[in-house]
Design an enzyme around this catalytic site. Sequence first.
Site, PDB file in Angstrom:
ATOM      1  N   LYS A 256       1.305   4.302  -2.973  1.00 37.30           N
ATOM      2  CA  LYS A 256       0.789   5.854  -2.858  1.00 37.30           C
ATOM      3  C   LYS A 256       2.170   6.557  -3.007  1.00 37.30           C
ATOM      4  O   LYS A 256       1.921   7.535  -3.442  1.00 37.30           O
ATOM      5  CB  LYS A 256       0.387   5.899  -1.306  1.00 37.30           C
TER       6      LYS A 256
ATOM      7  N   TYR B 130       0.760  -1.218  -0.098  1.00 42.41           N
ATOM      8  CA  TYR B 130      -0.047  -0.067   0.086  1.00 42.41           C
ATOM      9  C   TYR B 130       0.792   1.232   0.102  1.00 42.41           C
ATOM     10  O   TYR B 130       0.500   2.109  -0.787  1.00 42.41           O
ATOM     11  CB  TYR B 130      -0.859  -0.017   1.260  1.00 42.41           C
TER      12      TYR B 130
END
Length: 306
Positions: free
Chosen positions: A171, A167
């Site tokens: 990002k 994750y």
Amino acid sequence: MNTSINGNKPLEGRVAVVTGAGKGLGAAFARSLAQHGAAVVVNNRIRPGAADEAAAVAESIRASGGRAIAEHSDVTDPEAGARMVKAAIDAFGHLDTLVLNAGTAGQAVRFSGATLDEIRQVMETNFFANTAIVAASLEALAATGSGRVLFISSSAGLYGVKGRAHYAASKGALNAFAFTLADEWRGKGITFNVLCPYAATRMTGADDPDNPDALLAPDRIAPAASWLVSPHHDRTGEVWIGGGGWLRRVETVETGGAAMPQQIVDFETFAVGQSGLETAQGFSGAEAAFADLFGDLRAHLKGRSQ
């Protein structure tokens, strides 16, 4: 809430696509945009056996006097971007705003070789899908002369987060993509900015009855998204982070630096001297950062030779 500037709704006449807008942050962003006058394409896929969440959000906006339609593409579909652009133009005549919110957190797990497939899956949704949607939208956004793209990112992409390497990496890639596009399109009719929201959503476990997160309701950060895509915000390449009605500006900075020691044993003292941020500054892009460092280096070498 007072949404007027000089008596007019500040987003009147704007047309926005919001991805992943059937619930949580995406739904809050869509509602805020509509409250401020924008027409909204509410994107959210329909999961097998689940309700049509995009249609429900669009209907709630219309019931409040706003303009909205539902769009059901899965963002990872290669044709999703083209369909969203077409939906916006067919319904409202043009497209000038993207709020790219759809994403996935993946499973919480420490990094190992077994998580490589998980990284690819998360990158597909959080990064590659967004690049494809932007690519499909550039012509329409540029045609308006005031296009706005807002990437919904995370502090994980700024600082990392234990157990979420996939994750955080997705990002971080999204942030770098936004900075690059901001640099490429500076002064050319499209701005690219990033919002890292703290909010209690289904993704963060807000469905848990023991999770008391009323302060971090998505609606309490949504106005920041509406501001960042408004024609009144014409800066680009910015990152903002916040939640619960509190907002901060994020800046990547570099210290002024100094001549590097040549012996390893001297580096620790050098590092301590560079730990303060008194001389720190931010840059508009990697080229500007390099130019500043190279300028300092040339000045140092020139001074040493005199």
